[in-house]
Every structure is written in C-alpha cells, then in structure tokens.
Design an enzyme around this catalytic site. Structure first.
Site, PDB file in Angstrom:
ATOM      1  N   SER A 235       3.014 -27.932 -43.146  1.00  0.00           N
ATOM      2  CA  SER A 235       3.089 -27.808 -41.697  1.00  0.00           C
ATOM      3  C   SER A 235       2.943 -29.205 -41.127  1.00  0.00           C
ATOM      4  O   SER A 235       2.500 -30.127 -41.824  1.00  0.00           O
ATOM      5  CB  SER A 235       1.956 -26.911 -41.193  1.00  0.00           C
ATOM      6  OG  SER A 235       1.783 -27.013 -39.790  1.00  0.00           O
TER       7      SER A 235
ATOM      8  N   TYR B  30      -6.838 -23.473 -41.182  1.00  0.00           N
ATOM      9  CA  TYR B  30      -5.405 -23.503 -41.500  1.00  0.00           C
ATOM     10  C   TYR B  30      -4.942 -24.947 -41.664  1.00  0.00           C
ATOM     11  O   TYR B  30      -4.269 -25.295 -42.648  1.00  0.00           O
ATOM     12  CB  TYR B  30      -4.617 -22.819 -40.398  1.00  0.00           C
ATOM     13  CG  TYR B  30      -3.117 -22.924 -40.547  1.00  0.00           C
ATOM     14  CD1 TYR B  30      -2.424 -22.051 -41.380  1.00  0.00           C
ATOM     15  CD2 TYR B  30      -2.379 -23.899 -39.868  1.00  0.00           C
ATOM     16  CE1 TYR B  30      -1.046 -22.141 -41.527  1.00  0.00           C
ATOM     17  CE2 TYR B  30      -1.009 -24.002 -40.018  1.00  0.00           C
ATOM     18  CZ  TYR B  30      -0.352 -23.117 -40.839  1.00  0.00           C
ATOM     19  OH  TYR B  30       1.017 -23.221 -40.988  1.00  0.00           O
TER      20      TYR B  30
END
Length: 309
Positions: free
Chosen positions: A146, A159
């Site tokens: 990400s 996360y």
C-alpha cells in the site's frame, strides 16, 4: 525457464484474496489472457462461482478455501496448485484486512488479527512460494502492499505497520535471493493509493463513521499493475499518480507528508455518515460483497450531496 515470463499464457498463478476486490479482478484478467489461476480465499461459494465464471469463458481455475493466517492451510494451497497444474509460476499475496480507528479505541484482538492476516499470512505465502521457486529455479512473488508501506496513516495504525513490513520483507527477500544467486526469482511489491474495493466494508471500524478516503482510485488501475507485475515485477511499485506523488513527497519531506496525510484522513472520517462499531469481515467473511468495486465512491457522492459539499 526465465523468471521473466513473456506472457502469462499457460502460466500457473496463485491468487490469495481472490473472492473480491483486486484478487477477483486479477483472476478474471489473467484467466482471460490464458493463465491457469488458483483462487484462494475463505468464501467457498464465492470462489466456486468465480471458478465457474472463468471456466465458462474458456479459462482454467482451481478454487481452494483457506484462511491465510493458518500456515497449514497455506501449505495445502501450494500442494493443491502443484498437484493440479504441475508448478507455480507466480504467487500473488493479495489478502489484506484493516481495523479503522484511533489505535487505543481498537480492541487488541483486532490489532492481532490484522497482524495475523496481513503480515504472518503473507509470510506463510511467501515461504511456500519461495521454497517452490528455489526448487524449480524460477518464479515471481508479488506482495500487495500500500502507499501506507511508505507513508504511515492515522486511523490505520496496525494496517500501516503491516504494510510497511510487507515492503521491508520484499526488499530483504530480493537481497537474499541475490546473495544465493537466484536471479530468476523476483519479488515485487504493489503500492496503491486508497482504492474503491470491498476492503473498506470488510474492515473493522471504530471511528464512529462510515469508512472513506479522499480521491479514491478505481480498482482497475491496480489490477492492471498486478497483471503487469506477473511478467515485469518491480521491487517497489506505487500505482497511480497520487501514490507516486505521496511516495516521492515522503522521501523528501517525511514529517510534512505524514501530517498532511493524517489530516486528510481525519477530515474524511468526520465528513462521513455516523455508523455503529463493527468487526467487519476480519473474523468471519461477509455475504454479498464478492465484487471488484466497493461502491464507496458512490456513497461518498451521496454523503456530500446531502451535506451540500
């Protein structure tokens, strides 16, 4: 055989998290290009329906129900893939879950689950893939990171931590492969901006507001990047101009970039509709979300129209 496939026709490609989002779109795209696809996720019915769709279009797909946080199940996925197709050319570690909220508001069990799936699950997949690739002499491992792999983001602490670890792991694996002379084995990391997939609906949410992010990307650009990485893997691959800009900015102005990103996230949280706390799909899969698009952009549009923004 060289690691760098000229095309994916006839290649065997394992895709975890295949029932929705990037995984589903990538499976459909690769099978249409002639690849044998192995579909892995927790949702048996949805996987079988996807495999049937691929077969009806002339492709070849195997569905394997697993939870990537269980190493024995990931091992079973590798064995099933080899038993069916004889080898694995590309392994795509695509599973990812999230827990949204201020760090201390999220139950510790949810943080632990995010680590179990996003990091440990990815390590289990990478371990299976690389042991197979080293035995056969070639292969490509694609890890889905990400932009959070580079830029930490408020309301997504665990996360973001796992995604930073994904990029670090990928870089380290490439160095170890170089040291032992495995030049035909490559590890690439895909780094998208916020993307409109069911991930947002699947995430645990303790913000008090419906999940959203500014200027969300369409999932197709990430699917295209994953497909391209099967034949041309990059160690670090931001996807889209927003991810590229954020990545570059963080290298030059790290503190400023982190503050700006977190301020954007904070504004987005407080713009959204009020919702109750939920564990989403992090422990048990949801029904009715086996789509590529998450519908988040449409909801954001409705929210902003109601507020006259």
């Amino acid at each position: 055989m060289s690691n760098h496939l000229e095309n994916v026709a006839g290649a065997t490609i394992v895709i975890t998290g295949a029932s929705s989002g990037f995984g589903r779109g990538t499976a459909l795209a690769l099978s249409a290009m002639g690849a044998n696809v192995v579909l892995a996720a927790r949702r048996t019915t949805e996987l079988k329906e996807l495999a049937t769709e691929i077969s009806a279009a002339g492709g070849d797909a195997l569905s394997v129900t697993i939870d990537v946080s269980q190493p024995s199940e990931v091992a079973r996925l590798a064995t099933a893939s080899i038993d069916r197709f004889g080898r694995i050319d590309v392994w795509i570690n695509n599973v990812g879950i999230g827990a949204l909220g201020l760090f201390w508001d999220i139950p510790i069990e949810d943080h632990a689950r995010v680590i179990d799936v996003n990091l440990k699950g990815l390590i289990f997949g990478a371990h299976q893939a690389l042991r197979h690739f080293r035995a056969q002499g070639f292969g490509t491992l694609i890890n889905i990171g990400s932009i959070d792999s580079e830029v930490p983001l408020a309301y997504q602490a665990s996360y973001a931590a796992t995604k930073a670890a994904v990029l670090s792991l990928s870089r380290t694996l490439n160095e170890e492969l170089r040291l032992v002379g495995n030049n035909d084995i490559k590890v690439g990391t895909i780094m998208p901006w916020a993307v409109d997939t069911p991930w947002w609906t699947h995430a645990a949410n303790y913000t008090g507001h419906a999940p959203r992010m500014a200027a969300m990307d369409d999932p197709q650009i990430v699917i295209d990047a994953i497909v391209a990485a099967c034949t041309d893997p990059k160690e670090e691959q931001p996807v889209g101009w927003k991810a590229h800009a954020s990545n570059a900015s963080h290298h030059i102005f790290p503190d400023l970039s982190e503050r700006m990103s977190s301020d954007i996230a904070d504004r987005q949280v407080h713009k959204a509709s009020n919702v109750s706390e939920t564990t989403g799909a992090i422990y048990k899969p949801l029904v009715g979300t086996a789509t590529i698009d998450g519908g988040i952009r449409e909801r954001i549009k409705r929210e902003e129209e109601r507020k006259g923004q």
